[in-house]
Design an enzyme around this catalytic site. Structure first.
Site, PDB file in Angstrom:
ATOM      1  N   ASP A   1       0.867  -1.198   0.000  1.00  0.00           N
ATOM      2  CA  ASP A   1       0.000   0.000   0.000  1.00  0.00           C
ATOM      3  C   ASP A   1       0.895   1.236   0.000  1.00  0.00           C
ATOM      4  OD1 ASP A   1      -3.195   0.590   1.169  1.00  0.00           O
ATOM      5  OD2 ASP A   1      -1.734   2.232   1.100  1.00  0.00           O
TER       6      ASP A   1
ATOM      7  N   THR B   1     -15.921  -1.775  -9.398  1.00  0.00           N
ATOM      8  CA  THR B   1     -17.102  -1.066  -8.901  1.00  0.00           C
ATOM      9  C   THR B   1     -18.288  -1.176  -9.855  1.00  0.00           C
ATOM     10  OG1 THR B   1     -17.911   1.168  -8.439  1.00  0.00           O
ATOM     11  CG2 THR B   1     -16.100   1.016  -9.962  1.00  0.00           C
ATOM     12  N   ASP B   2     -19.492  -0.972  -9.307  1.00  0.00           N
ATOM     13  CA  ASP B   2     -20.687  -0.934 -10.164  1.00  0.00           C
ATOM     14  C   ASP B   2     -20.754   0.351 -10.985  1.00  0.00           C
ATOM     15  OD1 ASP B   2     -21.295   0.846  -8.116  1.00  0.00           O
ATOM     16  OD2 ASP B   2     -23.201  -0.065  -7.571  1.00  0.00           O
ATOM     17  N   GLU B   3     -19.932   1.353 -10.609  1.00  0.00           N
ATOM     18  CA  GLU B   3     -20.009   2.648 -11.306  1.00  0.00           C
ATOM     19  C   GLU B   3     -19.599   2.553 -12.771  1.00  0.00           C
ATOM     20  OE1 GLU B   3     -18.716   6.155  -9.369  1.00  0.00           O
ATOM     21  OE2 GLU B   3     -19.286   5.442  -7.385  1.00  0.00           O
TER      22      GLU B   3
ATOM     23  N   TYR C   1     -13.307   8.989 -12.112  1.00  0.00           N
ATOM     24  CA  TYR C   1     -13.066   7.788 -11.294  1.00  0.00           C
ATOM     25  C   TYR C   1     -13.596   6.536 -11.998  1.00  0.00           C
ATOM     26  CZ  TYR C   1     -14.213   4.148  -7.902  1.00  0.00           C
ATOM     27  OH  TYR C   1     -14.358   2.933  -7.282  1.00  0.00           O
TER      28      TYR C   1
ATOM     29  N   LYS D   1     -11.673   3.211 -13.557  1.00  0.00           N
ATOM     30  CA  LYS D   1     -11.933   1.828 -13.116  1.00  0.00           C
ATOM     31  C   LYS D   1     -12.377   0.976 -14.308  1.00  0.00           C
ATOM     32  CE  LYS D   1     -11.837   0.261  -9.473  1.00  0.00           C
ATOM     33  NZ  LYS D   1     -10.722  -0.369  -8.684  1.00  0.00           N
TER      34      LYS D   1
ATOM     35  N   PRO E   1     -24.249  17.678   4.516  1.00  0.00           N
ATOM     36  CA  PRO E   1     -24.442  18.158   3.143  1.00  0.00           C
ATOM     37  C   PRO E   1     -25.048  17.099   2.228  1.00  0.00           C
ATOM     38  CG  PRO E   1     -22.120  17.637   3.537  1.00  0.00           C
ATOM     39  CD  PRO E   1     -22.841  17.344   4.811  1.00  0.00           C
TER      40      PRO E   1
HETATM   41  P1  NAD Z   1      -9.753   3.569  -0.222  1.00  0.00           P
HETATM   42  O1  NAD Z   1      -9.575   4.860  -0.948  1.00  0.00           O
HETATM   43  O2  NAD Z   1     -10.308   3.587   1.153  1.00  0.00           O
HETATM   44  O3  NAD Z   1      -8.353   2.807  -0.136  1.00  0.00           O
HETATM   45  C1  NAD Z   1      -7.479   2.714  -1.210  1.00  0.00           C
HETATM   46  C2  NAD Z   1      -6.143   2.209  -0.693  1.00  0.00           C
HETATM   47  O4  NAD Z   1      -5.257   2.077  -1.817  1.00  0.00           O
HETATM   48  C3  NAD Z   1      -5.466   3.170   0.288  1.00  0.00           C
HETATM   49  O5  NAD Z   1      -4.949   2.469   1.393  1.00  0.00           O
HETATM   50  C4  NAD Z   1      -4.339   3.798  -0.527  1.00  0.00           C
HETATM   51  O6  NAD Z   1      -3.207   4.171   0.251  1.00  0.00           O
HETATM   52  C5  NAD Z   1      -3.993   2.658  -1.486  1.00  0.00           C
HETATM   53  N1  NAD Z   1      -3.385   3.130  -2.733  1.00  0.00           N
HETATM   54  C6  NAD Z   1      -3.784   4.171  -3.515  1.00  0.00           C
HETATM   55  N2  NAD Z   1      -2.955   4.303  -4.570  1.00  0.00           N
HETATM   56  C7  NAD Z   1      -2.037   3.303  -4.475  1.00  0.00           C
HETATM   57  C8  NAD Z   1      -0.937   2.899  -5.281  1.00  0.00           C
HETATM   58  N3  NAD Z   1      -0.602   3.552  -6.398  1.00  0.00           N
HETATM   59  N4  NAD Z   1      -0.212   1.832  -4.880  1.00  0.00           N
HETATM   60  C9  NAD Z   1      -0.523   1.163  -3.730  1.00  0.00           C
HETATM   61  N5  NAD Z   1      -1.539   1.507  -2.938  1.00  0.00           N
HETATM   62  C10 NAD Z   1      -2.294   2.567  -3.298  1.00  0.00           C
HETATM   63  O7  NAD Z   1     -10.619   2.675  -1.196  1.00  0.00           O
HETATM   64  P2  NAD Z   1     -11.698   1.560  -0.827  1.00  0.00           P
HETATM   65  O8  NAD Z   1     -12.998   2.224  -0.611  1.00  0.00           O
HETATM   66  O9  NAD Z   1     -11.145   0.665   0.201  1.00  0.00           O
HETATM   67  O10 NAD Z   1     -11.793   0.788  -2.220  1.00  0.00           O
HETATM   68  C11 NAD Z   1     -10.965  -0.337  -2.492  1.00  0.00           C
HETATM   69  C12 NAD Z   1     -11.258  -0.829  -3.883  1.00  0.00           C
HETATM   70  O11 NAD Z   1     -12.619  -1.188  -3.986  1.00  0.00           O
HETATM   71  C13 NAD Z   1     -11.022   0.227  -4.964  1.00  0.00           C
HETATM   72  O12 NAD Z   1     -10.483  -0.411  -6.085  1.00  0.00           O
HETATM   73  C14 NAD Z   1     -12.414   0.750  -5.274  1.00  0.00           C
HETATM   74  O13 NAD Z   1     -12.480   1.197  -6.614  1.00  0.00           O
HETATM   75  C15 NAD Z   1     -13.241  -0.489  -5.052  1.00  0.00           C
HETATM   76  N6  NAD Z   1     -14.630  -0.270  -4.641  1.00  0.00           N
HETATM   77  C16 NAD Z   1     -14.926   0.534  -3.583  1.00  0.00           C
HETATM   78  C17 NAD Z   1     -16.252   0.661  -3.164  1.00  0.00           C
HETATM   79  C18 NAD Z   1     -16.633   1.518  -1.975  1.00  0.00           C
HETATM   80  O14 NAD Z   1     -17.828   1.711  -1.743  1.00  0.00           O
HETATM   81  N7  NAD Z   1     -15.700   2.025  -1.189  1.00  0.00           N
HETATM   82  C19 NAD Z   1     -17.259  -0.019  -3.841  1.00  0.00           C
HETATM   83  C20 NAD Z   1     -16.918  -0.807  -4.949  1.00  0.00           C
HETATM   84  C21 NAD Z   1     -15.598  -0.941  -5.326  1.00  0.00           C
HETATM   85  O1  DAU Z   2     -20.840   2.405  -6.190  1.00  0.00           O
HETATM   86  C1  DAU Z   2     -19.577   2.074  -5.724  1.00  0.00           C
HETATM   87  C2  DAU Z   2     -18.797   3.327  -5.417  1.00  0.00           C
HETATM   88  O2  DAU Z   2     -19.333   3.859  -4.216  1.00  0.00           O
HETATM   89  C3  DAU Z   2     -17.299   3.083  -5.273  1.00  0.00           C
HETATM   90  O3  DAU Z   2     -16.781   2.626  -6.490  1.00  0.00           O
HETATM   91  C4  DAU Z   2     -16.582   4.369  -4.840  1.00  0.00           C
HETATM   92  O4  DAU Z   2     -15.208   4.098  -4.610  1.00  0.00           O
HETATM   93  C5  DAU Z   2     -17.221   4.865  -3.560  1.00  0.00           C
HETATM   94  O5  DAU Z   2     -16.632   6.087  -3.172  1.00  0.00           O
HETATM   95  C6  DAU Z   2     -18.724   5.036  -3.748  1.00  0.00           C
HETATM   96  O6  DAU Z   2     -19.004   6.133  -4.666  1.00  0.00           O
HETATM   97  P1  DAU Z   2     -20.175   7.181  -4.405  1.00  0.00           P
HETATM   98  O7  DAU Z   2     -19.877   8.420  -5.144  1.00  0.00           O
HETATM   99  O8  DAU Z   2     -21.502   6.550  -4.625  1.00  0.00           O
HETATM  100  O9  DAU Z   2     -19.982   7.366  -2.794  1.00  0.00           O
HETATM  101  P2  DAU Z   2     -20.049   8.668  -1.873  1.00  0.00           P
HETATM  102  O10 DAU Z   2     -20.052   8.202  -0.463  1.00  0.00           O
HETATM  103  O11 DAU Z   2     -19.053   9.696  -2.266  1.00  0.00           O
HETATM  104  O12 DAU Z   2     -21.493   9.257  -2.194  1.00  0.00           O
HETATM  105  C7  DAU Z   2     -22.668   8.469  -1.987  1.00  0.00           C
HETATM  106  C8  DAU Z   2     -23.846   9.297  -2.463  1.00  0.00           C
HETATM  107  O13 DAU Z   2     -24.022  10.412  -1.576  1.00  0.00           O
HETATM  108  C9  DAU Z   2     -23.660   9.901  -3.834  1.00  0.00           C
HETATM  109  O14 DAU Z   2     -24.895   9.930  -4.517  1.00  0.00           O
HETATM  110  C10 DAU Z   2     -23.183  11.325  -3.555  1.00  0.00           C
HETATM  111  C11 DAU Z   2     -23.895  11.661  -2.261  1.00  0.00           C
HETATM  112  N1  DAU Z   2     -23.168  12.582  -1.354  1.00  0.00           N
HETATM  113  C12 DAU Z   2     -21.877  12.316  -1.055  1.00  0.00           C
HETATM  114  C13 DAU Z   2     -21.160  13.140  -0.219  1.00  0.00           C
HETATM  115  C14 DAU Z   2     -19.720  12.867   0.109  1.00  0.00           C
HETATM  116  C15 DAU Z   2     -23.847  13.662  -0.800  1.00  0.00           C
HETATM  117  O15 DAU Z   2     -25.047  13.890  -1.056  1.00  0.00           O
HETATM  118  N2  DAU Z   2     -23.143  14.471   0.042  1.00  0.00           N
HETATM  119  C16 DAU Z   2     -21.833  14.284   0.343  1.00  0.00           C
HETATM  120  O16 DAU Z   2     -21.246  15.104   1.094  1.00  0.00           O
END
Ligand code: NAD
Ligand code: DAU
Length: 353
Positions: free
Chosen positions: A32, A133-135, A159, A163, A214
């Site tokens: 990491d 991700t589903d995005e 983003y 992905k 927000p």
């Molecule tokens: P996060 O941002 O919390 O963590 C990402 C981690 O990757 C961090 O520890 C960061 O230091 C490390 N990192 C970043 N760039 C790097 C690099 N170049 N080399 C090595 N390490 C690096 O992300 P997360 O929410 O834990 O997401 C993890 C994975 O799951 C991602 O690929 C994200 O796209 C995917 N994902 C996230 C969600 C969600 O809701 N959080 C949903 C679906 C998929």
């Molecule tokens: O769907 C999977 C994705 O979910 C992952 O791939 C991403 O890594 C993860 O960050 C997440 O993306 P979202 O953009 O959906 O998550 P976020 O928590 O940023 O926002 C969730 C929803 O809430 C989105 O519709 C934006 C809204 N939002 C978010 C923030 C931060 C607000 O209304 N206010 C806020 O301040």
């Protein structure tokens, strides 16, 4: 051994803890870069666990990745490392291209070189598991069916586009070179150790700190919420028994509008930590400028993973969100460690207006 990348982040960190909670588990090499989203405090309980080796480094560093593979000879790589926040990708997409696309390319190419050198039996056992991700599927209208694995890719943010590109590279390394890959496309996760730039932890912490909550636009955007522990169990199933070259959607069957998610959090906080003035935390809700290109609705059809691998989420949104709120109330030390100056700078940049 398995090699996990991004294992100091939210999902990667939960996965490392979950994996090593089994006394018979294989060891983990955790690579990491420790960006703003990586946090070693998440892994503090593993300090004296010799099965966990942490390496601070970049998945884009070919020499480092290859040397780790040759030295530790993992039987699998699970790639969590990414830039993951949509809003940050709008302010500055460059890091997203670098890590999510170039970094994944580098990891794939190092994996291919290492995998090619293995004996036949080890070669067959090896897996490259890409966490996505589903995005990548874009945005749904309220009447569209949920995303299936066969939906076309229509990413809308820097983003999700990065992905999507990484998913295509993974697919190409399977079809062209035969690298044994599996990809999982997951919906929104929530749970412990979630960096408070994302909606759920941001709202919990802003609420108890007396700040505004927000909501972008009209708050009617829909996400399909999955408890992070359920995501970890799904990844384990796909890693163990997923078909090579396949993608699996992972979701919680929990579609919720953002405004309802925030109101649910407020209700739980009203019960667990009532405001001094006895008013509801919902009074702190503020509607703010919408996210540019904001996807309206995500929903996952997770029937493929259920039919093929028998996986279903264990948590409902109601049970998972209560656990999550309780976790944040009980882990103020972790929270203080991540809400540093750079975190406050981000809040200022994003929410100033
Ligand atoms: P996060 O941002 O919390 O963590 C990402 C981690 O990757 C961090 O520890 C960061 O230091 C490390 N990192 C970043 N760039 C790097 C690099 N170049 N080399 C090595 N390490 C690096 O992300 P997360 O929410 O834990 O997401 C993890 C994975 O799951 C991602 O690929 C994200 O796209 C995917 N994902 C996230 C969600 C969600 O809701 N959080 C949903 C679906 C998929
Ligand atoms: O769907 C999977 C994705 O979910 C992952 O791939 C991403 O890594 C993860 O960050 C997440 O993306 P979202 O953009 O959906 O998550 P976020 O928590 O940023 O926002 C969730 C929803 O809430 C989105 O519709 C934006 C809204 N939002 C978010 C923030 C931060 C607000 O209304 N206010 C806020 O301040």
């Amino acid at each position: 051994m398995i090699l996990v990348t991004g294992g100091a982040g939210f999902i990667g960190g939960n996965f490392v803890l979950n994996w090593l909670s089994d006394a018979n588990a294989e060891g983990i090499i955790n690579l990491d870069k420790l960006t703003y989203a990586g946090n070693l405090a998440t892994l503090a309980s593993l300090k004296h666990d010799s099965r966990h080796q942490f390496i601070c480094g970049d998945i884009g560093d070919g020499d480092l990745v290859l040397s780790l593979l040759k030295k530790h000879r993992p039987r699998a790589i699970i790639n969590f490392a990414a830039e993951s926040h949509v809003d940050r990708s709008i302010h500055g997409p460059s890091e997203f291209i670098q890590t999510n696309i170039v970094g994944t390319f580098n990891l794939l190419d190092c994996a291919r070189e290492y995998w090619s050198s293995l004996q036949e039996e080890q070669k067959e056992q090896f897996r490259f598991h890409h966490v996505s991700t589903d995005e990548v599927y874009g945005s749904l209208s309220s009447s569209d069916p949920a995303f299936k694995e066969t939906n076309p890719y229509e990413p809308n943010s820097p983003y999700s586009a990065s992905k999507a590109a990484s998913d295509h590279l993974v697919r190409a390394w399977f079809h062209t070179y035969g690298l044994p890959v599996v990809t999982t496309n997951c919906s929104n996760n929530y749970g412990p150790y979630h960096f408070p730039e994302k909606l759920i932890p941001l709202v919990i912490l802003n609420a108890i700190n007396g700040k505004s909550l927000p909501i972008y636009g009209d708050g009617q955007q829909i996400r399909d919420w999955l408890y992070v522990g359920d995501h970890c169990s799904a990844i384990r199933e796909v890693l163990a028994r997923g078909r090579l070259g396949e993608t699996y959607n992972i979701g919680g069957w929990n579609e919720k509008a953002n405004i309802d998610v925030v109101k649910t959090i407020c209700n739980i906080l009203d019960e667990l930590k009532p405001r001094a003035d006895k008013k509801s935390y919902a009074d702190q809700i503020t509607f703010v400028k919408d996210r540019p290109g904001h996807d309206r609705r995500y929903a996952i059809d997770a029937s493929k993973i259920e039919n093929e691998l028998g996986w279903r989420p264990a948590e409902t949104f109601e049970t998972g969100i209560r656990k999550t709120v309780e976790w944040y109330l009980n882990n103020s030390e972790w929270v203080e460690g991540v809400t540093t100056g750079s975190y406050r700078d981000w809040l200022d940049k994003q929410y100033r207006n």
